[in-house]
Design a protein around this motif. Structure first.
Motif, short mmCIF file in Angstrom:
data_model
loop_
_atom_site.label_atom_id
_atom_site.label_comp_id
_atom_site.label_asym_id
_atom_site.label_seq_id
_atom_site.Cartn_x
_atom_site.Cartn_y
_atom_site.Cartn_z
N GLY A 24 0.82 -1.19 0.00
CA GLY A 24 0.00 0.00 0.00
C GLY A 24 0.86 1.25 0.00
O GLY A 24 2.09 1.19 0.14
N PHE A 25 0.23 2.39 -0.16
CA PHE A 25 0.94 3.66 -0.18
C PHE A 25 1.17 4.16 1.24
O PHE A 25 0.41 3.86 2.17
CB PHE A 25 0.17 4.70 -0.98
N ALA A 26 2.23 4.95 1.40
CA ALA A 26 2.53 5.60 2.67
C ALA A 26 2.96 7.03 2.38
O ALA A 26 3.48 7.33 1.29
CB ALA A 26 3.64 4.86 3.41
N ASP A 27 2.73 7.93 3.35
CA ASP A 27 3.17 9.31 3.18
C ASP A 27 4.66 9.38 2.92
O ASP A 27 5.13 10.20 2.12
CB ASP A 27 2.82 10.13 4.43
N ASP A 28 5.41 8.52 3.60
CA ASP A 28 6.85 8.40 3.35
C ASP A 28 7.08 7.16 2.50
O ASP A 28 6.91 6.04 2.99
CB ASP A 28 7.59 8.29 4.68
N PRO A 29 7.47 7.31 1.23
CA PRO A 29 7.64 6.13 0.37
C PRO A 29 8.64 5.12 0.90
O PRO A 29 8.57 3.94 0.56
CB PRO A 29 8.13 6.74 -0.95
N ALA A 30 9.57 5.57 1.76
CA ALA A 30 10.55 4.65 2.32
C ALA A 30 9.98 3.80 3.45
O ALA A 30 10.63 2.87 3.91
CB ALA A 30 11.77 5.42 2.82
N ALA A 31 8.76 4.13 3.88
CA ALA A 31 8.17 3.45 5.04
C ALA A 31 7.27 2.28 4.67
O ALA A 31 6.72 1.63 5.57
CB ALA A 31 7.38 4.45 5.88
N VAL A 32 7.09 1.98 3.38
CA VAL A 32 6.20 0.87 3.00
C VAL A 32 6.83 -0.46 3.41
O VAL A 32 8.06 -0.59 3.46
CB VAL A 32 5.90 0.89 1.49
#
Length: 250
Positions: A24-32
């Motif tokens: 899924g998507f996350a506000d911080d792309p590094a946090a997926v």
């Protein structure tokens, strides 16, 4: 739109988008993060299709390797501007970061004036993110359009709360087509799963080739089949793996 057929491991090649498809998507792309168990399913499916398995993403291949470790896999990153034809092989980059130097300079004043926009520099592509502040999406599009101007040779891609620019001549569809011309993908029916506008290039190529094109989520698409969301993708992958495993056991 019909539910997609399960993977045929003896006949199919599997191509998967990453964001919005596997995670899924996350506000911080590094946090997926991948859900528990998904990596085991991918590892098994790669084996079932005799290695005809690739990740096709807007992400850099280095980033995909980090998210999917320890799985080794073929990949097309940055919409095909990075290519790795086989697991563990060298990454071929079709352009260098210097090709975008003028655009970096052109974008800088707008970013200083609008610090809530985030610039991701992939080296071979530049991405303006507005996921944390979706109301700034139109501004991101304007800044990118102004930076490119009338200059030929660039393509601007619009995704979910992102706008991206890179050199023209490559997209996910062309990347999939390159894979399909070479072993172990050649001669197999391509199956592609993706969720975003940038995946439509690949979905069209796969459908034209007589493959299985699967759109994730809502929205207009050229795909033949649809899955509702990331959990639906995980269920489809798990069921395909289960059936493939039973076939091997017989």
């Amino acid at each position: 739109m019909a539910i997609p057929p399960l993977l045929d491991p003896g006949a199919d090649a599997l191509f998967l988008d990453f964001d919005g498809t596997l995670v899924g998507f996350a506000d911080d792309p590094a946090a997926v993060r991948l859900e528990p168990g998904v990596l085991d399913v991918l590892t098994a499916l790669q084996r079932h299709v005799s290695g005809a398995f690739a990740i096709v993403s807007g992400r850099r291949i280095d980033d995909l390797d980090r998210f999917l470790a320890p799985l080794a896999f073929a990949a097309a990153g940055v919409h095909g501007l990075e290519q790795r034809p086989e697991p563990g092989g060298d990454v071929r980059r079709l352009t260098g970061p210097q090709a975008l130097d003028r655009l970096r300079s052109a974008l800088w004043p707008g970013l200083v004036a609008s610090p809530l926009l985030e610039l991701e520099d992939k080296g071979t592509a530049l991405v303006l993110h507005s996921r944390r502040h979706p109301e700034l999406g139109p501004l991101a599009e304007d800044l990118m359009r102004q930076a490119v101007g009338d200059e030929d040779g660039f393509v601007v891609l619009h995704g979910k709360n992102v706008v991206e620019v890179h050199l023209a001549g490559m997209d996910k569809g062309r990347a999939v087509d390159i894979f399909c011309q070479n072993a172990p993908f050649a001669g197999r029916r391509p199956v592609y799963i993706g969720d975003d506008a940038t995946d439509e290039f690949a979905l069209r190529v796969v459908r034209k080739a007589g493959g299985v094109s699967i759109k994730v989520g809502l929205g207009d698409t050229d795909a033949q089949f649809r899955l509702g969301d990331v959990p639906d993708v995980h269920r489809w992958l798990s069921e395909s793996n289960r059936v493939a495993g039973q076939g091997r056991a017989r």
